[in-house]
Design a protein around this motif. Structure first.
Motif, PDB file in Angstrom:
ATOM      1  N   ASN A   1       0.920  -0.796  -0.005  1.00  0.00           N
ATOM      2  CA  ASN A   1       0.131  -0.233  -0.101  1.00  0.00           C
ATOM      3  C   ASN A   1       0.804   0.947   0.103  1.00  0.00           C
ATOM      4  N   SER A   2       2.322   1.187  -0.469  1.00  0.00           N
ATOM      5  CA  SER A   2       3.419   2.220  -0.608  1.00  0.00           C
ATOM      6  C   SER A   2       2.270   3.540  -2.120  1.00  0.00           C
ATOM      7  N   GLU A   3       2.031   4.028  -1.730  1.00  0.00           N
ATOM      8  CA  GLU A   3       2.430   5.587  -2.858  1.00  0.00           C
ATOM      9  C   GLU A   3       4.025   6.099  -3.424  1.00  0.00           C
ATOM     10  N   VAL A   4       4.504   5.979  -4.392  1.00  0.00           N
ATOM     11  CA  VAL A   4       5.612   5.554  -5.200  1.00  0.00           C
ATOM     12  C   VAL A   4       6.165   6.908  -6.047  1.00  0.00           C
ATOM     13  N   LEU A   5       6.640   7.328  -5.980  1.00  0.00           N
ATOM     14  CA  LEU A   5       7.195   8.630  -6.961  1.00  0.00           C
ATOM     15  C   LEU A   5       8.334   8.540  -7.494  1.00  0.00           C
TER      16      LEU A   5
ATOM     17  N   ALA B   1       6.624   9.351 -12.211  1.00  0.00           N
ATOM     18  CA  ALA B   1       5.315   9.188 -12.725  1.00  0.00           C
ATOM     19  C   ALA B   1       5.266   8.931 -10.737  1.00  0.00           C
ATOM     20  N   LYS B   2       3.570   9.101 -10.586  1.00  0.00           N
ATOM     21  CA  LYS B   2       3.303   9.220  -9.472  1.00  0.00           C
ATOM     22  C   LYS B   2       2.390   7.806  -9.385  1.00  0.00           C
ATOM     23  N   LEU B   3       2.158   6.682  -8.044  1.00  0.00           N
ATOM     24  CA  LEU B   3       1.178   5.554  -8.849  1.00  0.00           C
ATOM     25  C   LEU B   3       1.247   4.932  -7.045  1.00  0.00           C
ATOM     26  N   VAL B   4       0.249   4.311  -6.416  1.00  0.00           N
ATOM     27  CA  VAL B   4      -0.452   3.551  -5.430  1.00  0.00           C
ATOM     28  C   VAL B   4      -0.192   2.114  -5.634  1.00  0.00           C
ATOM     29  N   MET B   5       0.133   1.692  -4.921  1.00  0.00           N
ATOM     30  CA  MET B   5      -0.138   0.134  -5.553  1.00  0.00           C
ATOM     31  C   MET B   5      -0.995  -0.669  -5.176  1.00  0.00           C
ATOM     32  N   GLY B   6      -0.987  -1.106  -6.671  1.00  0.00           N
ATOM     33  CA  GLY B   6      -2.266  -1.852  -6.672  1.00  0.00           C
ATOM     34  C   GLY B   6      -3.799  -1.144  -6.768  1.00  0.00           C
ATOM     35  N   ASP B   7      -2.830  -0.035  -7.849  1.00  0.00           N
ATOM     36  CA  ASP B   7      -4.184   0.640  -8.198  1.00  0.00           C
ATOM     37  C   ASP B   7      -4.379   0.495  -9.551  1.00  0.00           C
ATOM     38  N   GLY B   8      -3.727  -0.389 -10.269  1.00  0.00           N
ATOM     39  CA  GLY B   8      -3.998  -0.864 -11.418  1.00  0.00           C
ATOM     40  C   GLY B   8      -3.320  -0.153 -12.588  1.00  0.00           C
ATOM     41  N   SER B   9      -2.134   0.804 -12.155  1.00  0.00           N
ATOM     42  CA  SER B   9      -1.371   1.307 -13.618  1.00  0.00           C
ATOM     43  C   SER B   9      -0.595   0.906 -14.208  1.00  0.00           C
ATOM     44  N   LEU B  10       0.270   0.043 -13.410  1.00  0.00           N
ATOM     45  CA  LEU B  10       0.979  -1.472 -13.281  1.00  0.00           C
ATOM     46  C   LEU B  10       0.789  -2.849 -13.279  1.00  0.00           C
ATOM     47  N   THR B  11       1.225  -3.571 -14.113  1.00  0.00           N
ATOM     48  CA  THR B  11       0.735  -4.263 -14.487  1.00  0.00           C
ATOM     49  C   THR B  11       1.432  -5.288 -13.274  1.00  0.00           C
ATOM     50  N   PRO B  12       0.757  -6.080 -12.472  1.00  0.00           N
ATOM     51  CA  PRO B  12       1.477  -7.287 -11.571  1.00  0.00           C
ATOM     52  C   PRO B  12       2.707  -7.570 -11.653  1.00  0.00           C
ATOM     53  N   ASN B  13       3.735  -7.965 -12.836  1.00  0.00           N
ATOM     54  CA  ASN B  13       4.692  -8.103 -13.064  1.00  0.00           C
ATOM     55  C   ASN B  13       5.616  -7.004 -13.053  1.00  0.00           C
ATOM     56  N   PHE B  14       4.867  -5.865 -13.194  1.00  0.00           N
ATOM     57  CA  PHE B  14       5.621  -4.814 -13.173  1.00  0.00           C
ATOM     58  C   PHE B  14       5.783  -4.117 -11.637  1.00  0.00           C
ATOM     59  N   GLU B  15       4.724  -4.147 -10.604  1.00  0.00           N
ATOM     60  CA  GLU B  15       4.790  -3.467  -9.950  1.00  0.00           C
ATOM     61  C   GLU B  15       5.213  -4.658  -8.861  1.00  0.00           C
ATOM     62  N   ALA B  16       5.849  -6.036  -8.763  1.00  0.00           N
ATOM     63  CA  ALA B  16       6.329  -7.067  -8.268  1.00  0.00           C
ATOM     64  C   ALA B  16       8.097  -6.622  -8.110  1.00  0.00           C
TER      65      ALA B  16
ATOM     66  N   SER C   1       5.481   6.353   0.454  1.00  0.00           N
ATOM     67  CA  SER C   1       4.765   6.984   1.734  1.00  0.00           C
ATOM     68  C   SER C   1       4.147   6.316   1.366  1.00  0.00           C
ATOM     69  N   SER C   2       3.739   5.648   2.915  1.00  0.00           N
ATOM     70  CA  SER C   2       2.029   5.108   3.100  1.00  0.00           C
ATOM     71  C   SER C   2       1.048   5.081   2.701  1.00  0.00           C
ATOM     72  N   THR C   3       0.040   4.804   2.093  1.00  0.00           N
ATOM     73  CA  THR C   3      -1.618   5.446   1.954  1.00  0.00           C
ATOM     74  C   THR C   3      -2.634   4.642   2.507  1.00  0.00           C
TER      75      THR C   3
END
Length: 157
Positions: free
Chosen positions: A11-15, A38-53, A147-149
Motif C-alpha cells: 500500500n505504498s504511494e511511489v514517486l 510518475a506517481k502511482l499507488v501500488m495495486g491501483d492498476g496503473s502498472l501490471t502485477p509483474n511491473f509492481e512486483a 509513502s504509506s497510503t
C-alpha cells in the motif's frame, strides 16, 4: 518517518522516474523526457502485477533495472485484437498511413489506441494490441519517494 516507511510495500504511494527500453536499447517510454516523474499507488492498476512486483522492497533513492520477457511485460500479440475496417470509417480529411497510431472511441466512451498496420483498397487493418506486445523490455527505475497510503501493519506501541 521510520525506515520501513521508505520501503515499497503493497500500500505504498511511489514517486519514480522510469525508462522503458527494448532489448536493442531503444527507448520505448520515459518519464525523464519531460522531467515529470510518475506517481502511482501500488495495486491501483496503473502498472501490471509483474511491473509492481519489481518495485516491492525497493527503497527511496534506489535505482534498479529489470528485464521482463513479453509474457511478464505487455503479453503476446493477440490475433483477435487485429481488426479490418472499411476505409469509409476514417474521415477523408484524415490522411491515414501505415504505422500511425490513432485513438478509437469505445462504446463506454473510453479511448483505445490502434496502430494502422496496412491499407489495401477500402480495407484498413488496425492492430489494437499494446505497441510493446511480444517485446522483452528493460524497466529501469529510480525511486524518488515512498509513502504509506494505508494502515500500517506495525503494532501500535
Amino acid at each position: 518517518m521510520t525506515e520501513s516507511e521508505n520501503v515499497i510495500g503493497s500500500n505504498s504511494e511511489v514517486l519514480l522516474h522510469f525508462d522503458l527500453k527494448l532489448e536493442d536499447g531503444s527507448a520505448a517510454d520515459s518519464t525523464r523526457v519531460n522531467n515529470k516523474p510518475a506517481k502511482l499507488v501500488m495495486g491501483d492498476g496503473s502498472l501490471t502485477p509483474n511491473f509492481e512486483a519489481c518495485l516491492l522492497g525497493l527503497k527511496k533513492g534506489q535505482k534498479k533495472a529489470f528485464t521482463l520477457n513479453a509474457d511478464d511485460a505487455f503479453g503476446m500479440p493477440n490475433p483477435d485484437n487485429i481488426h479490418h475496417m472499411d476505409r469509409s470509417r476514417f474521415g477523408s480529411e484524415l490522411g491515414i498511413e501505415e504505422g500511425m497510431i490513432l485513438a478509437f472511441s469505445q462504446p463506454d466512451g473510453s479511448e483505445v489506441p490502434g496502430i494502422i498496420r496496412s491499407i489495401a483498397g477500402d480495407s484498413v487493418t488496425v492492430d489494437f494490441n499494446h505497441p510493446l506486445a511480444g517485446q522483452t523490455v528493460i524497466f529501469d527505475v529510480e525511486i524518488l519517494d515512498v509513502s504509506s497510503t494505508g494502515p500500517s501493519n506495525q503494532p501500535v506501541a
